[in-house]
Design an enzyme around this catalytic site. Sequence first.
Site, PDB file in Angstrom:
ATOM      1  N   ILE A   1       0.740  -1.265  -0.101  1.00 25.33           N
ATOM      2  CA  ILE A   1       0.189  -0.221  -0.027  1.00 25.33           C
ATOM      3  C   ILE A   1       0.769   1.397   0.062  1.00 25.33           C
ATOM      4  O   ILE A   1       0.589   2.277  -0.902  1.00 25.33           O
ATOM      5  CB  ILE A   1      -0.979  -0.111   1.200  1.00 25.33           C
ATOM      6  CG1 ILE A   1      -1.879  -1.095   1.070  1.00 25.33           C
ATOM      7  CG2 ILE A   1      -1.867   1.147   1.245  1.00 25.33           C
ATOM      8  CD1 ILE A   1      -2.891  -1.409   2.228  1.00 25.33           C
TER       9      ILE A   1
ATOM     10  N   GLY B   1     -11.354   2.272   3.523  1.00 27.22           N
ATOM     11  CA  GLY B   1     -10.371   2.261   2.512  1.00 27.22           C
ATOM     12  C   GLY B   1     -10.380   1.465   1.369  1.00 27.22           C
ATOM     13  O   GLY B   1     -10.206   1.676   0.339  1.00 27.22           O
TER      14      GLY B   1
ATOM     15  N   GLU C   1     -13.266   1.682  16.596  1.00 24.29           N
ATOM     16  CA  GLU C   1     -14.300   2.490  15.414  1.00 24.29           C
ATOM     17  C   GLU C   1     -15.683   1.781  15.652  1.00 24.29           C
ATOM     18  O   GLU C   1     -15.798   0.868  15.926  1.00 24.29           O
ATOM     19  CB  GLU C   1     -13.781   1.638  14.106  1.00 24.29           C
ATOM     20  CG  GLU C   1     -12.197   2.294  13.824  1.00 24.29           C
ATOM     21  CD  GLU C   1     -11.561   1.602  12.705  1.00 24.29           C
ATOM     22  OE1 GLU C   1     -12.183   0.565  12.103  1.00 24.29           O
ATOM     23  OE2 GLU C   1     -10.483   2.066  12.398  1.00 24.29           O
TER      24      GLU C   1
ATOM     25  N   HIS D   1     -13.154   4.003   8.376  1.00 28.59           N
ATOM     26  CA  HIS D   1     -12.410   2.925   7.831  1.00 28.59           C
ATOM     27  C   HIS D   1     -13.024   2.663   6.477  1.00 28.59           C
ATOM     28  O   HIS D   1     -13.778   1.425   6.502  1.00 28.59           O
ATOM     29  CB  HIS D   1     -12.469   1.909   8.879  1.00 28.59           C
ATOM     30  CG  HIS D   1     -11.437   1.101   8.648  1.00 28.59           C
ATOM     31  ND1 HIS D   1     -10.570   0.317   9.880  1.00 28.59           N
ATOM     32  CD2 HIS D   1     -10.827   0.364   7.465  1.00 28.59           C
ATOM     33  CE1 HIS D   1      -9.773  -0.590   9.287  1.00 28.59           C
ATOM     34  NE2 HIS D   1      -9.795  -0.498   7.940  1.00 28.59           N
TER      35      HIS D   1
ATOM     36  N   ASP E   1      -8.528   7.524   8.510  1.00 34.11           N
ATOM     37  CA  ASP E   1      -9.516   6.652   8.217  1.00 34.11           C
ATOM     38  C   ASP E   1      -9.819   5.384   9.165  1.00 34.11           C
ATOM     39  O   ASP E   1     -10.605   4.683   9.192  1.00 34.11           O
ATOM     40  CB  ASP E   1      -9.252   5.768   6.868  1.00 34.11           C
ATOM     41  CG  ASP E   1     -10.082   5.115   6.190  1.00 34.11           C
ATOM     42  OD1 ASP E   1     -11.336   5.533   6.300  1.00 34.11           O
ATOM     43  OD2 ASP E   1     -10.035   3.871   5.916  1.00 34.11           O
TER      44      ASP E   1
ATOM     45  N   ILE F   1      -3.904   5.676   7.854  1.00 35.10           N
ATOM     46  CA  ILE F   1      -4.859   4.702   7.114  1.00 35.10           C
ATOM     47  C   ILE F   1      -4.503   3.216   7.529  1.00 35.10           C
ATOM     48  O   ILE F   1      -4.908   2.223   6.678  1.00 35.10           O
ATOM     49  CB  ILE F   1      -4.785   4.818   5.358  1.00 35.10           C
ATOM     50  CG1 ILE F   1      -3.241   4.632   4.888  1.00 35.10           C
ATOM     51  CG2 ILE F   1      -5.266   5.842   4.831  1.00 35.10           C
ATOM     52  CD1 ILE F   1      -2.697   3.428   4.455  1.00 35.10           C
ATOM     53  N   SER F   2      -3.668   3.328   8.525  1.00 34.13           N
ATOM     54  CA  SER F   2      -3.351   1.822   9.154  1.00 34.13           C
ATOM     55  C   SER F   2      -4.101   1.216   9.999  1.00 34.13           C
ATOM     56  O   SER F   2      -5.246   0.652   9.739  1.00 34.13           O
ATOM     57  CB  SER F   2      -1.932   1.882   9.226  1.00 34.13           C
ATOM     58  OG  SER F   2      -1.852   2.623  10.557  1.00 34.13           O
ATOM     59  N   ARG F   3      -4.086   1.334  11.186  1.00 33.30           N
ATOM     60  CA  ARG F   3      -4.888   0.945  12.216  1.00 33.30           C
ATOM     61  C   ARG F   3      -4.778   2.216  13.305  1.00 33.30           C
ATOM     62  O   ARG F   3      -3.787   2.828  13.741  1.00 33.30           O
ATOM     63  CB  ARG F   3      -4.383  -0.250  12.831  1.00 33.30           C
ATOM     64  CG  ARG F   3      -4.845  -1.463  11.966  1.00 33.30           C
ATOM     65  CD  ARG F   3      -6.287  -1.833  11.946  1.00 33.30           C
ATOM     66  NE  ARG F   3      -6.355  -2.878  11.216  1.00 33.30           N
ATOM     67  CZ  ARG F   3      -6.750  -2.886   9.792  1.00 33.30           C
ATOM     68  NH1 ARG F   3      -6.780  -1.751   8.983  1.00 33.30           N
ATOM     69  NH2 ARG F   3      -7.011  -4.055   9.060  1.00 33.30           N
TER      70      ARG F   3
HETATM   71  O1  LIG Z   1      -7.242  -4.235   4.345  1.00 34.49           O
HETATM   72  C1  LIG Z   1      -7.392  -3.754   5.534  1.00 34.49           C
HETATM   73  O2  LIG Z   1      -7.118  -4.513   6.382  1.00 34.49           O
HETATM   74  C2  LIG Z   1      -8.012  -2.450   5.556  1.00 34.49           C
HETATM   75  O3  LIG Z   1      -8.013  -1.987   6.644  1.00 34.49           O
HETATM   76  C3  LIG Z   1      -8.124  -1.501   4.491  1.00 34.49           C
HETATM   77  O4  LIG Z   1      -8.607  -0.435   4.892  1.00 34.49           O
END
Ligand SMILES: O=C(O)C(=O)CO
Length: 367
Positions: free
Chosen positions: A201, A333, A312, A331, A307, A281-283
């Site tokens: 990514i 993505g 969440e 979330h 995100d 955009i990870s966690r």
């Molecule tokens: O693929 C994942 O784990 C995601 O959280 C994508 O946003």
Amino acid sequence: MQSLCYVRYMRRLWGPAQAYRLLKGTNMHRSVHQLQLHKKAMEDNKPWALFSEVGENGYLAEVTEIMEQHFKIICHKDFLQNPQLYGPKIQAMFVWNARPAAEPSLLSSLPSLKVVANGGVGIDHLDVPYINSLGVKVTNTPGVVSDATADIALGLLLASARKIVEGHQIAVDPKTTHIPESLMGVEVTGSTLGIIGMGHIGCRIAQRARGFDMKILYHNRNRRSVEDEQAVGASYCENMDDLLKESDFVMLAVNLSPATTGLISHRELSLMKPTATLVNISRGLVVDQDALVKALQSGTIRAAALDVTHPEPLPRDHPLLGLPNVLITPHVGTNTYTTTRRMVQRMVENGLAAVKGQSIPNEVKPK
Ligand SMILES: O=C(O)C(=O)CO
């Protein structure tokens, strides 16, 4: 069980459709539904799979349809009506948005389970060693999520830099007569992007950022090859602190692990430029959210675009939700029709291979 026998008796007496009509609205209505599901599954002769969010319309209907080409799908709610009946039949579990949670109590009622097939690349919600210890494989869907996730990363970066959401709110407000100075943004073109976590990514994010003539720095556990670096035009920062100090935008694209939990806290935020933006955009757990709230309130950094959060969704009274310099998406993505389809197809391929004892395209091995 007694009620199921009764329902079977009624079905024999009246036939399934009439039994369904007569029992509608009673507790037995569901049991009739279960019996119909059970009968259909027996006729189909496909392996059974548990899925949380079986949909009757919208995109979830399509997701379910893709799964049903190869599996007999039972939703979590129906499963819970009669775990003794369904548990032994289920060979695969499709985990979507981390639901249903692959907890020991659920796993212990699935003695024939061969695979937990996760939709998405992050498997931090799954205890892989424990699941494997039950003789059950774990799979994920790398690769297919990368483009959509990289798109949302750039979307968040641009929206935060140029205050697109605030601009929309002002444009649709009939009281607005002029564009306020608060809508002034920061320049993206030619700025410096620091990517922490240069996996699949991260590389896709870098490729996109080149289109904005950004200078790209990255930090990774392991340095990528020179060819990889050249392909995406990124320079390695061995020391993450250097990246934090130099970047106008810091992008978090790491997997969540014990090593990356709380990776960005007070010290790291204080190293960033006061004009910098943090994009995650990870966690959610990669960032110490209390430290982030303080940094945003005090102007240690300009803004954050997230995100992902922890938890969440955030509770309604969470301080992050009240800050003007935060942009949060729930979330999303991978939330495009194309990527969703690809993810589900991959989940099904992984699930089917595991059930058939074939080589599995995306088996996750414990580290
Ligand atoms: O693929 C994942 O784990 C995601 O959280 C994508 O946003």
